[in-house]
Design an enzyme around this catalytic site. Structure first.
Site, PDB file in Angstrom:
ATOM      1  N   ALA A  63     -12.094 -29.625  51.121  1.00  0.00           N
ATOM      2  CA  ALA A  63     -12.604 -29.095  52.191  1.00  0.00           C
ATOM      3  C   ALA A  63     -12.077 -29.927  53.499  1.00  0.00           C
ATOM      4  O   ALA A  63     -11.547 -30.951  53.468  1.00  0.00           O
ATOM      5  CB  ALA A  63     -14.115 -29.317  52.331  1.00  0.00           C
ATOM      6  N   GLY A 104     -13.195 -30.203  47.176  1.00  0.00           N
ATOM      7  CA  GLY A 104     -13.370 -28.759  46.950  1.00  0.00           C
ATOM      8  C   GLY A 104     -12.289 -28.099  46.218  1.00  0.00           C
ATOM      9  O   GLY A 104     -12.517 -27.058  45.516  1.00  0.00           O
ATOM     10  N   GLU A 107     -13.138 -28.626  42.784  1.00  0.00           N
ATOM     11  CA  GLU A 107     -14.398 -27.696  42.642  1.00  0.00           C
ATOM     12  C   GLU A 107     -13.819 -26.265  42.214  1.00  0.00           C
ATOM     13  O   GLU A 107     -14.540 -25.398  41.599  1.00  0.00           O
ATOM     14  CB  GLU A 107     -15.435 -27.771  43.819  1.00  0.00           C
ATOM     15  CG  GLU A 107     -16.136 -29.245  43.666  1.00  0.00           C
ATOM     16  CD  GLU A 107     -17.009 -29.179  45.115  1.00  0.00           C
ATOM     17  OE1 GLU A 107     -16.377 -29.601  45.984  1.00  0.00           O
ATOM     18  OE2 GLU A 107     -18.245 -29.355  44.956  1.00  0.00           O
ATOM     19  N   GLU A 127     -16.072 -37.115  47.210  1.00  0.00           N
ATOM     20  CA  GLU A 127     -17.137 -36.908  48.353  1.00  0.00           C
ATOM     21  C   GLU A 127     -18.087 -38.032  48.611  1.00  0.00           C
ATOM     22  O   GLU A 127     -18.054 -38.453  49.679  1.00  0.00           O
ATOM     23  CB  GLU A 127     -17.976 -35.690  47.976  1.00  0.00           C
ATOM     24  CG  GLU A 127     -17.130 -34.187  48.040  1.00  0.00           C
ATOM     25  CD  GLU A 127     -16.432 -33.805  46.891  1.00  0.00           C
ATOM     26  OE1 GLU A 127     -15.860 -34.692  46.042  1.00  0.00           O
ATOM     27  OE2 GLU A 127     -16.167 -32.637  46.973  1.00  0.00           O
TER      28      GLU A 127
HETATM   29  C1  3H9 Z   1     -15.123 -31.922  50.260  1.00  0.00           C
HETATM   30  O1  3H9 Z   1     -14.222 -31.450  49.777  1.00  0.00           O
HETATM   31  C2  3H9 Z   1     -16.522 -31.190  50.268  1.00  0.00           C
HETATM   32  C3  3H9 Z   1     -16.616 -30.119  49.261  1.00  0.00           C
HETATM   33  O2  3H9 Z   1     -17.213 -30.745  48.051  1.00  0.00           O
HETATM   34  C4  3H9 Z   1     -17.739 -29.091  49.541  1.00  0.00           C
HETATM   35  C5  3H9 Z   1     -17.461 -28.301  50.731  1.00  0.00           C
HETATM   36  C6  3H9 Z   1     -18.668 -27.268  51.121  1.00  0.00           C
HETATM   37  N1  3H9 Z   1      -9.568 -32.916  55.735  1.00  0.00           N
HETATM   38  O3  3H9 Z   1      -4.522 -39.526  53.885  1.00  0.00           O
HETATM   39  P1  3H9 Z   1      -3.034 -38.893  54.424  1.00  0.00           P
HETATM   40  C7  3H9 Z   1      -5.344 -35.220  56.957  1.00  0.00           C
HETATM   41  S1  3H9 Z   1     -14.891 -33.160  51.306  1.00  0.00           S
HETATM   42  C8  3H9 Z   1      -8.897 -32.706  56.912  1.00  0.00           C
HETATM   43  O4  3H9 Z   1      -2.478 -39.764  55.612  1.00  0.00           O
HETATM   44  P2  3H9 Z   1      -1.927 -39.238  51.923  1.00  0.00           P
HETATM   45  C9  3H9 Z   1      -5.390 -37.046  57.409  1.00  0.00           C
HETATM   46  O5  3H9 Z   1      -6.440 -37.382  58.278  1.00  0.00           O
HETATM   47  C10 3H9 Z   1     -13.063 -33.665  51.050  1.00  0.00           C
HETATM   48  N2  3H9 Z   1      -8.071 -33.817  57.077  1.00  0.00           N
HETATM   49  O6  3H9 Z   1      -2.294 -38.539  53.293  1.00  0.00           O
HETATM   50  C11 3H9 Z   1      -3.965 -36.947  57.951  1.00  0.00           C
HETATM   51  O7  3H9 Z   1      -4.114 -36.650  59.053  1.00  0.00           O
HETATM   52  P3  3H9 Z   1      -2.973 -37.363  60.290  1.00  0.00           P
HETATM   53  C12 3H9 Z   1     -12.951 -34.251  49.955  1.00  0.00           C
HETATM   54  C13 3H9 Z   1      -7.366 -34.378  56.059  1.00  0.00           C
HETATM   55  O8  3H9 Z   1      -0.784 -38.482  51.284  1.00  0.00           O
HETATM   56  C14 3H9 Z   1      -3.189 -36.145  56.919  1.00  0.00           C
HETATM   57  O9  3H9 Z   1      -4.130 -35.174  56.566  1.00  0.00           O
HETATM   58  N3  3H9 Z   1     -11.662 -34.789  49.804  1.00  0.00           N
HETATM   59  C15 3H9 Z   1      -8.064 -34.477  54.766  1.00  0.00           C
HETATM   60  O10 3H9 Z   1      -1.774 -40.727  52.073  1.00  0.00           O
HETATM   61  C16 3H9 Z   1      -2.448 -36.852  55.836  1.00  0.00           C
HETATM   62  O11 3H9 Z   1      -3.620 -37.713  55.029  1.00  0.00           O
HETATM   63  C17 3H9 Z   1     -11.242 -35.879  50.170  1.00  0.00           C
HETATM   64  O12 3H9 Z   1     -12.271 -36.804  50.407  1.00  0.00           O
HETATM   65  C18 3H9 Z   1      -9.231 -33.535  54.554  1.00  0.00           C
HETATM   66  N4  3H9 Z   1     -10.002 -33.148  53.434  1.00  0.00           N
HETATM   67  O13 3H9 Z   1      -3.102 -38.923  50.723  1.00  0.00           O
HETATM   68  C19 3H9 Z   1      -9.874 -36.497  50.114  1.00  0.00           C
HETATM   69  N5  3H9 Z   1      -7.476 -35.189  53.941  1.00  0.00           N
HETATM   70  O14 3H9 Z   1      -1.764 -36.994  59.638  1.00  0.00           O
HETATM   71  C20 3H9 Z   1      -9.298 -36.966  51.644  1.00  0.00           C
HETATM   72  C21 3H9 Z   1      -6.390 -35.642  54.839  1.00  0.00           C
HETATM   73  O15 3H9 Z   1      -3.514 -36.641  61.454  1.00  0.00           O
HETATM   74  N6  3H9 Z   1      -8.000 -36.999  51.574  1.00  0.00           N
HETATM   75  N7  3H9 Z   1      -6.241 -35.331  55.819  1.00  0.00           N
HETATM   76  O16 3H9 Z   1      -3.513 -38.719  60.402  1.00  0.00           O
HETATM   77  C22 3H9 Z   1      -7.385 -38.021  51.149  1.00  0.00           C
HETATM   78  O17 3H9 Z   1      -7.908 -38.867  50.054  1.00  0.00           O
HETATM   79  C23 3H9 Z   1      -5.953 -38.165  51.140  1.00  0.00           C
HETATM   80  O18 3H9 Z   1      -5.546 -37.524  52.141  1.00  0.00           O
HETATM   81  C24 3H9 Z   1      -4.961 -37.742  50.058  1.00  0.00           C
HETATM   82  C25 3H9 Z   1      -3.550 -37.810  50.428  1.00  0.00           C
HETATM   83  C26 3H9 Z   1      -4.955 -38.743  48.865  1.00  0.00           C
HETATM   84  C27 3H9 Z   1      -5.460 -36.412  49.618  1.00  0.00           C
END
Ligand code: 3H9
Length: 705
Positions: A63, A104, A107, A127
């Site tokens: 998400a 998500g 999921e 999450e």
């Molecule tokens: C969810 O899914 C809820 C559901 O269960 C239910 C919904 C109803 N959203 O980390 P990076 C941005 S909750 C928005 O440097 P990497 C990040 O801020 C979600 N933005 O890349 C950055 O922006 P900027 C559960 C996001 O390659 C850019 O993308 N998911 C999101 O080192 C690059 O990110 C998580 O908790 C996001 N979800 O790592 C995963 N994710 O360039 C969260 C990233 O402006 N994400 N951004 O600074 C991560 O853990 C890492 O981004 C990931 C990639 C490992 C995926």
């Protein structure tokens, strides 16, 4: 059709490719585009099955976290609605994962009828790290697919698993190796499922693995007990367990409703707001003024650490853990041997706890090369000096390093308080000199305070920032000042704790208040762990520069004189039983405290827990405001990261500056003002705190001029 998805046809299979850089987050527009593509595929009689794949580095980060603040994550089509559409589809839908598929995205995969993943793909439900539970059916579908025990591990830890592990658990149908094409494999699977005479199987209708869990009703309470220590203070891990329990004890529709309700409650909680803030703060800290995205970095293939004491040894382990060969040098064979022995003991302890195999430990140790030969540093990419805090010694070392090391090598110092500019001045390459201040124990704590000297170049900073990520650390750039940001904020905190015991509190009360607040330990237990002798030496070093109008509590000095050095002598602020780290209040210390108050003419008083918290926290926040004002840190969130990763400040409170914003800066300012009036000038409110409080603004809103 929107640019956010691409639609292709391979024979009778529609391939929908998500394309929402940088991480294919399921923001509203992408959800609409995906829904439209799915509906189009379902309605097309020429289509027998669908594949969902993604462009870019990763499948999807789940998400869009930014939508949680506005509530847009619930706008229709929401992720749960999309997943229901997929699961109920009359035609099979197969997902082709690569890179990372979390939250998500995982999921969504669980709602599909087939799951293909490239080898090494990271799949998980992180999450919980954002203070929420999976909110698109993850807590209900994952236990149905892989069983309750494995699902609890993934959901409650938030740690991803690999595609290979997913295949072993029954989550992934096919893992595609480097020579395969994930989309082709997914198309083939989709075609096979379509030619199957039965309707696509719905995950939600599976019950075999839940039935097994119903035979073990104690499994959830056991799990709550198992994580109690690790998850102390956090709400989300326990909410995750509740949801998985609901999957077992309730029908699917009720379980989903319970998950939704829990998700919304967590999403709107202060804890989740703080944890989401921390997530973005970590990414923000990588953006450093004057360091452009494309700044060239030196690749660190070989490193060296000067000094094999507690810090040097810990830093060497960080390199070895990241697979980077590292030389550790000392000038004395005995010291070097003892340092290597301590490293071996550290690894042996990790192995004995089952957190590392002995083969892996050996492999890491073999990357650490002990040496007495300074000339061996000629070929390394970075040297981190971690010798005793003595300017003359450091200058001598940097002069020698400058002569020996390769012209492009980075020369870093682990100093915790000395002037990096002065150290750099003895070299011919001050632009390649930087501070890398690790926190103790260096192989555990994630913070590296990266100290930017006046001449440190963008390339050196980019190299050091990238290196800290490789080492699994959070690098935060700060400027040069006495003690930098972390310790400079720590001092007023510890100082207040010491005054409070002179005024009427005892160490155990103060430590309890701060432990209950969420810190791993209070200032007195911390001082016993770090060593009262170490604190004494730091004070000796700092004493000449202490403004004489600042009051000083001498109780710690008395303890030092009594030989009470802390845990290492089983006596410090507390006493310790043989072989135990549990602090026990000691009447001898209580007597010393009471007699000190008497000698100072202080009438001891009852001190409330609230005063303890405010007297310890607000002065450190106040110091943070000064650090921002002086331009030593670029933004308040950097200071929050320093406290979360250097001192274990509870992530669910977002760090001290975020905490101050949530309490309200007006209150913090007024309380500091009243402390200042009653006590002394070291509590004078910082101009920035006063300014923001008067304007009704927050540290979070503040940007450096
Ligand atoms: C969810 O899914 C809820 C559901 O269960 C239910 C919904 C109803 N959203 O980390 P990076 C941005 S909750 C928005 O440097 P990497 C990040 O801020 C979600 N933005 O890349 C950055 O922006 P900027 C559960 C996001 O390659 C850019 O993308 N998911 C999101 O080192 C690059 O990110 C998580 O908790 C996001 N979800 O790592 C995963 N994710 O360039 C969260 C990233 O402006 N994400 N951004 O600074 C991560 O853990 C890492 O981004 C990931 C990639 C490992 C995926």
């Amino acid at each position: 059709m929107s640019q956010l998805v691409r639609i292709d046809r391979v024979d009778a299979v529609t391939v929908i490719t998500l394309d929402n850089p940088p991480v294919n987050a399921f923001a509203f527009d992408l959800r609409v585009a995906l829904r439209d593509a799915l509906v189009a595929g379902m309605d097309d009689d020429g289509v027998e099955a669908l594949v969902i794949a993604a462009a870019g580095r990763i499948f999807s980060a789940g998400a869009d976290i930014r939508e949680f603040d506005s509530g847009a994550s619930s706008d229709s089509p929401s992720l749960p609605e999309l997943i229901t559409t997929i699961e109920d589809a009359p035609k099979p839908v197969v997902v082709a994962l690569h890179g990372t598929a979390v939250g998500g995205a995982c999921e969504l995969a669980l709602g599909c009828h087939g799951r293909v993943a490239e080898a090494g793909t990271k799949i998980g439900l992180p999450e919980v790290t954002l203070g929420i539970v999976p909110g698109a059916g993850g807590t209900q579908r994952l236990p149905r697919v892989i069983g309750v025990a494995a699902a609890l591990d993934i959901i409650v830890s938030g740690k991803p698993i690999t595609a290979e592990r997913g295949r072993d658990l029954g989550l992934i149908d096919e893992v595609v190796g480097a020579d395969g094409d994930r989309v082709e494999v997914a198309v083939a699977l989709a075609h096979r499922l379509a030619t199957d005479s039965t309707a696509p199987a719905k995950t939600r209708e599976r019950d075999d693995l839940l039935a097994e869990a119903r035979e073990q009703p104690g499994i959830f309470d056991d799990y709550r007990g198992k994580i109690a220590r690790r998850a102390r203070g956090f709400e989300a891990p326990f909410a995750c367990i509740d949801c998985v329990e609901a999957a077992v004890t309730r029908p699917f529709a009720e379980g989903i409703a319970f998950e939704r309700e829990t998700f919304v409650r967590c999403r709107d909680s202060e804890q989740s707001k703080a944890q989401r803030y921390a997530f973005f703060a970590e990414r923000q800290a990588r953006k450093v003024r004057g360091v452009e995205r494309d700044t060239p970095e030196l690749t660190i293939a070989r490193a060296a650490v000067l000094g094999c004491g507690t810090m040097g040894g810990g830093i060497a382990m960080c390199f070895a853990n990241a697979g980077i060969p590292v030389i550790v040098t000392e000038s004395d064979q005995g010291v070097l041997d003892r340092g290597m022995e301590a490293i071996r003991r550290n690894y042996a302890s990790t192995v004995s706890k089952g957190r590392l195999s002995s083969d892996d430990a050996e492999a890491r140790i073999s990357l650490i090369e002990p040496s007495l030969d300074f000339d061996q540093l000629a070929d390394v990419d970075i040297v981190i000096e971690a010798v005793f805090e003595d300017m003359a010694l450091k200058k001598d070392i940097f002069g020698r390093l400058d002569a020996v090391c390769r012209a492009d090598a980075v020369l870093a110092t682990n100093t915790s308080s000395l002037d990096v500019n002065e150290i750099a001045s003895v070299t011919s390459r001050p632009e390649q000199v930087v501070g890398t201040h690790f926190f103790s124990p260096a192989n555990v704590m994630r913070l590296v305070e990266i100290v930017r000297g006046a001449a440190t170049s963008p390339e050196t900073l980019a190299t050091t920032l990238a290196l800290s990520r490789r080492l699994g650390k959070v690098g935060v750039v700060v400027g040069v000042c006495d003690s930098f940001a972390a310790n400079r904020m720590l001092y007023p905190y510890s100082r207040q704790a010491q005054f409070l015991i002179e005024e009427g509190a005892f160490p155990e009360q103060i430590d309890r208040v701060l432990y209950d607040f969420g810190l791993p330990m209070g200032p007195f237990a911390l001082s016993d762990l770090a060593g009262i002798d170490v604190g004494w030496r730091v004070r000796q070093h700092r004493e000449p520069t202490r403004p004489k109008n600042l009051r000083y509590s001498a109780i710690a000095d008395r303890l030092y004189e009594m030989g009470r050095y802390g845990q290492k002598t089983q006596k410090g602020w507390y006493r310790y039983e043989e072989g135990s780290r549990t602090p026990i209040p000691d009447p001898e210390v209580a007597d010393l405290i009471v007699s000190t108050s008497e000698a100072l003419g202080i009438e001891r008083r009852e001190i409330s827990d609230e005063e303890i918290l405010e007297r310890c926290m607000y002065p450190l926040i106040n110091e943070g405001a000064r650090i921002l004002d002086e331009g030593i840190a670029e933004r308040a969130s950097d200071l929050d990261l320093i406290w979360m990763h250097g001192f274990g400040f509870p992530r669910y409170r977002g760090g001290p500056m975020f905490y101050a914003d949530s309490v309200g800066l007006k209150h913090v300012y007024e309380t500091m003002k009243s402390f200042f009036e009653v006590h002394h000038d070291w509590l004078e409110p910082a101009p920035l705190l006063e300014h923001l409080a008067r304007e009704g603004r927050t540290f979070g809103e503040w940007t450096a001029p």
